[in-house]
Design a protein around this motif. Structure first.
Motif, PDB file in Angstrom:
ATOM      1  N   PHE A   1     -20.436  28.209  19.612  1.00 28.12           N
ATOM      2  CA  PHE A   1     -22.039  27.703  19.128  1.00 28.12           C
ATOM      3  C   PHE A   1     -22.174  26.155  19.326  1.00 28.12           C
ATOM      4  O   PHE A   1     -23.244  25.629  19.125  1.00 28.12           O
ATOM      5  CB  PHE A   1     -21.986  27.977  17.620  1.00 28.12           C
ATOM      6  CG  PHE A   1     -21.797  29.503  17.450  1.00 28.12           C
ATOM      7  CD1 PHE A   1     -22.837  30.318  17.752  1.00 28.12           C
ATOM      8  CD2 PHE A   1     -20.676  29.664  16.657  1.00 28.12           C
ATOM      9  CE1 PHE A   1     -22.543  31.433  17.260  1.00 28.12           C
ATOM     10  CE2 PHE A   1     -20.593  31.052  16.472  1.00 28.12           C
ATOM     11  CZ  PHE A   1     -21.468  31.895  16.599  1.00 28.12           C
ATOM     12  N   TRP A   2     -21.115  25.464  19.806  1.00 24.02           N
ATOM     13  CA  TRP A   2     -21.233  24.089  20.152  1.00 24.02           C
ATOM     14  C   TRP A   2     -20.854  23.438  21.633  1.00 24.02           C
ATOM     15  O   TRP A   2     -20.089  24.198  22.281  1.00 24.02           O
ATOM     16  CB  TRP A   2     -20.251  23.290  19.059  1.00 24.02           C
ATOM     17  CG  TRP A   2     -20.806  23.320  17.818  1.00 24.02           C
ATOM     18  CD1 TRP A   2     -20.593  24.263  16.826  1.00 24.02           C
ATOM     19  CD2 TRP A   2     -21.768  22.159  17.170  1.00 24.02           C
ATOM     20  NE1 TRP A   2     -21.415  24.038  15.684  1.00 24.02           N
ATOM     21  CE2 TRP A   2     -21.943  22.753  15.810  1.00 24.02           C
ATOM     22  CE3 TRP A   2     -22.140  21.104  17.435  1.00 24.02           C
ATOM     23  CZ2 TRP A   2     -22.752  21.983  15.004  1.00 24.02           C
ATOM     24  CZ3 TRP A   2     -23.044  20.246  16.592  1.00 24.02           C
ATOM     25  CH2 TRP A   2     -23.243  20.768  15.503  1.00 24.02           C
ATOM     26  N   VAL A   3     -21.237  22.432  22.173  1.00 19.27           N
ATOM     27  CA  VAL A   3     -21.106  21.966  23.390  1.00 19.27           C
ATOM     28  C   VAL A   3     -20.740  20.198  22.948  1.00 19.27           C
ATOM     29  O   VAL A   3     -21.299  19.598  22.254  1.00 19.27           O
ATOM     30  CB  VAL A   3     -22.335  21.782  24.270  1.00 19.27           C
ATOM     31  CG1 VAL A   3     -21.984  20.884  25.476  1.00 19.27           C
ATOM     32  CG2 VAL A   3     -22.816  23.091  24.608  1.00 19.27           C
ATOM     33  N   THR A   4     -19.748  19.697  23.780  1.00 21.67           N
ATOM     34  CA  THR A   4     -19.145  18.461  23.594  1.00 21.67           C
ATOM     35  C   THR A   4     -19.361  17.798  24.806  1.00 21.67           C
ATOM     36  O   THR A   4     -19.133  18.263  25.828  1.00 21.67           O
ATOM     37  CB  THR A   4     -17.916  18.321  22.786  1.00 21.67           C
ATOM     38  OG1 THR A   4     -17.748  18.723  21.599  1.00 21.67           O
ATOM     39  CG2 THR A   4     -17.356  16.839  23.102  1.00 21.67           C
ATOM     40  N   VAL A   5     -20.068  16.567  24.933  1.00 24.67           N
ATOM     41  CA  VAL A   5     -20.070  15.850  25.922  1.00 24.67           C
ATOM     42  C   VAL A   5     -19.270  14.478  25.802  1.00 24.67           C
ATOM     43  O   VAL A   5     -19.454  13.700  24.429  1.00 24.67           O
ATOM     44  CB  VAL A   5     -21.552  15.329  26.196  1.00 24.67           C
ATOM     45  CG1 VAL A   5     -21.554  14.063  27.460  1.00 24.67           C
ATOM     46  CG2 VAL A   5     -22.401  16.558  26.512  1.00 24.67           C
ATOM     47  N   ASP A   6     -18.416  14.014  26.829  1.00 23.52           N
ATOM     48  CA  ASP A   6     -17.475  12.849  26.634  1.00 23.52           C
ATOM     49  C   ASP A   6     -18.004  12.100  27.696  1.00 23.52           C
ATOM     50  O   ASP A   6     -18.183  12.242  28.975  1.00 23.52           O
ATOM     51  CB  ASP A   6     -16.155  13.337  26.972  1.00 23.52           C
ATOM     52  CG  ASP A   6     -15.517  14.190  25.978  1.00 23.52           C
ATOM     53  OD1 ASP A   6     -16.011  14.038  24.743  1.00 23.52           O
ATOM     54  OD2 ASP A   6     -14.540  15.267  26.356  1.00 23.52           O
ATOM     55  N   LEU A   7     -18.155  10.609  27.224  1.00 24.00           N
ATOM     56  CA  LEU A   7     -18.567   9.525  28.150  1.00 24.00           C
ATOM     57  C   LEU A   7     -17.508   8.659  28.400  1.00 24.00           C
ATOM     58  O   LEU A   7     -17.164   8.056  27.606  1.00 24.00           O
ATOM     59  CB  LEU A   7     -19.934   8.914  27.720  1.00 24.00           C
ATOM     60  CG  LEU A   7     -21.280   9.739  27.460  1.00 24.00           C
ATOM     61  CD1 LEU A   7     -22.238   8.858  26.894  1.00 24.00           C
ATOM     62  CD2 LEU A   7     -21.610  10.555  28.361  1.00 24.00           C
ATOM     63  N   PHE A   8     -16.732   8.582  29.468  1.00 25.87           N
ATOM     64  CA  PHE A   8     -15.735   7.607  29.518  1.00 25.87           C
ATOM     65  C   PHE A   8     -16.101   6.317  30.233  1.00 25.87           C
ATOM     66  O   PHE A   8     -16.383   6.553  31.705  1.00 25.87           O
ATOM     67  CB  PHE A   8     -14.562   8.423  30.461  1.00 25.87           C
ATOM     68  CG  PHE A   8     -13.901   9.576  29.877  1.00 25.87           C
ATOM     69  CD1 PHE A   8     -12.632   9.456  29.195  1.00 25.87           C
ATOM     70  CD2 PHE A   8     -14.472  10.822  29.849  1.00 25.87           C
ATOM     71  CE1 PHE A   8     -12.057  10.552  28.544  1.00 25.87           C
ATOM     72  CE2 PHE A   8     -14.060  11.929  29.168  1.00 25.87           C
ATOM     73  CZ  PHE A   8     -12.534  11.842  28.636  1.00 25.87           C
ATOM     74  N   PHE A   9     -16.241   5.318  29.685  1.00 26.46           N
ATOM     75  CA  PHE A   9     -16.737   4.225  30.202  1.00 26.46           C
ATOM     76  C   PHE A   9     -15.770   3.782  31.081  1.00 26.46           C
ATOM     77  O   PHE A   9     -14.466   3.619  30.538  1.00 26.46           O
ATOM     78  CB  PHE A   9     -17.390   3.218  29.081  1.00 26.46           C
ATOM     79  CG  PHE A   9     -18.500   3.713  28.266  1.00 26.46           C
ATOM     80  CD1 PHE A   9     -19.792   3.065  28.824  1.00 26.46           C
ATOM     81  CD2 PHE A   9     -18.522   4.401  27.447  1.00 26.46           C
ATOM     82  CE1 PHE A   9     -20.975   3.696  28.321  1.00 26.46           C
ATOM     83  CE2 PHE A   9     -19.738   5.150  26.723  1.00 26.46           C
ATOM     84  CZ  PHE A   9     -21.100   4.554  27.293  1.00 26.46           C
ATOM     85  N   ASP A  10     -16.445   2.786  32.029  1.00 28.44           N
ATOM     86  CA  ASP A  10     -15.301   2.185  32.846  1.00 28.44           C
ATOM     87  C   ASP A  10     -15.131   0.699  32.387  1.00 28.44           C
ATOM     88  O   ASP A  10     -15.466  -0.375  32.758  1.00 28.44           O
ATOM     89  CB  ASP A  10     -16.313   2.004  34.370  1.00 28.44           C
ATOM     90  CG  ASP A  10     -15.467   1.734  35.324  1.00 28.44           C
ATOM     91  OD1 ASP A  10     -14.460   1.860  35.262  1.00 28.44           O
ATOM     92  OD2 ASP A  10     -16.196   1.155  36.368  1.00 28.44           O
ATOM     93  N   GLY A  11     -14.281   0.803  31.681  1.00 24.04           N
ATOM     94  CA  GLY A  11     -13.314  -0.330  30.939  1.00 24.04           C
ATOM     95  C   GLY A  11     -13.959  -0.948  29.548  1.00 24.04           C
ATOM     96  O   GLY A  11     -15.056  -0.313  29.292  1.00 24.04           O
ATOM     97  N   GLU A  12     -13.244  -1.597  28.784  1.00 18.15           N
ATOM     98  CA  GLU A  12     -13.745  -2.039  27.420  1.00 18.15           C
ATOM     99  C   GLU A  12     -15.255  -2.709  27.379  1.00 18.15           C
ATOM    100  O   GLU A  12     -15.922  -2.629  26.706  1.00 18.15           O
ATOM    101  CB  GLU A  12     -12.698  -2.706  26.922  1.00 18.15           C
ATOM    102  CG  GLU A  12     -12.866  -3.338  25.711  1.00 18.15           C
ATOM    103  CD  GLU A  12     -11.782  -4.095  24.710  1.00 18.15           C
ATOM    104  OE1 GLU A  12     -12.000  -4.414  23.565  1.00 18.15           O
ATOM    105  OE2 GLU A  12     -10.753  -4.143  25.485  1.00 18.15           O
TER     106      GLU A  12
END
Length: 104
Positions: free
Chosen positions: A19-30
């Motif tokens: 029932f759920w979707v997860t989206v991950d945003l991996f940023f390009d550095g701190e």
């Protein structure tokens, strides 16, 4: 204004149960993570606009140690249903690629 795909080195979506979707945003550095983590464009309202979900149900989870911003939201139809078009939610991230961001 930069697009989300320009400030992240990886963006993915995945099933988080039937029932759920997860989206991950991996940023390009701190530096980019800190700059865009709190920007107003990355909000529950964005997921309402793009995916039609109730903004009150969108979960926003910053993971500072990994420079990742996670969002989870309910699927519009259960996984494996009659109208299923993306069983593993692996293509849901595409709608986010061209979201324009202002520095937070």
């Amino acid at each position: 204004m930069p697009k989300l795909r320009e400030v992240c080195h990886h963006i993915r979506s995945k099933v988080a149960g039937p029932f759920w979707v997860t989206v991950d945003l991996f940023f390009d550095g701190e530096e980019k993570y800190r700059r865009y983590r709190d920007c107003t464009e990355l909000s529950a309202e964005l997921f309402h606009r793009l995916y039609g979900v109730d903004p009150a149900l969108v979960k926003r989870i910053p993971v500072d140690s990994l420079h990742v911003l996670k969002f989870s939201f309910p699927r519009t139809t259960p996984q494996g249903g009659m109208v299923e078009r993306d069983m593993h939610s692996g293509q849901q991230y595409v709608r986010l690629l061209d979201v324009e961001l202002e520095a937070g």
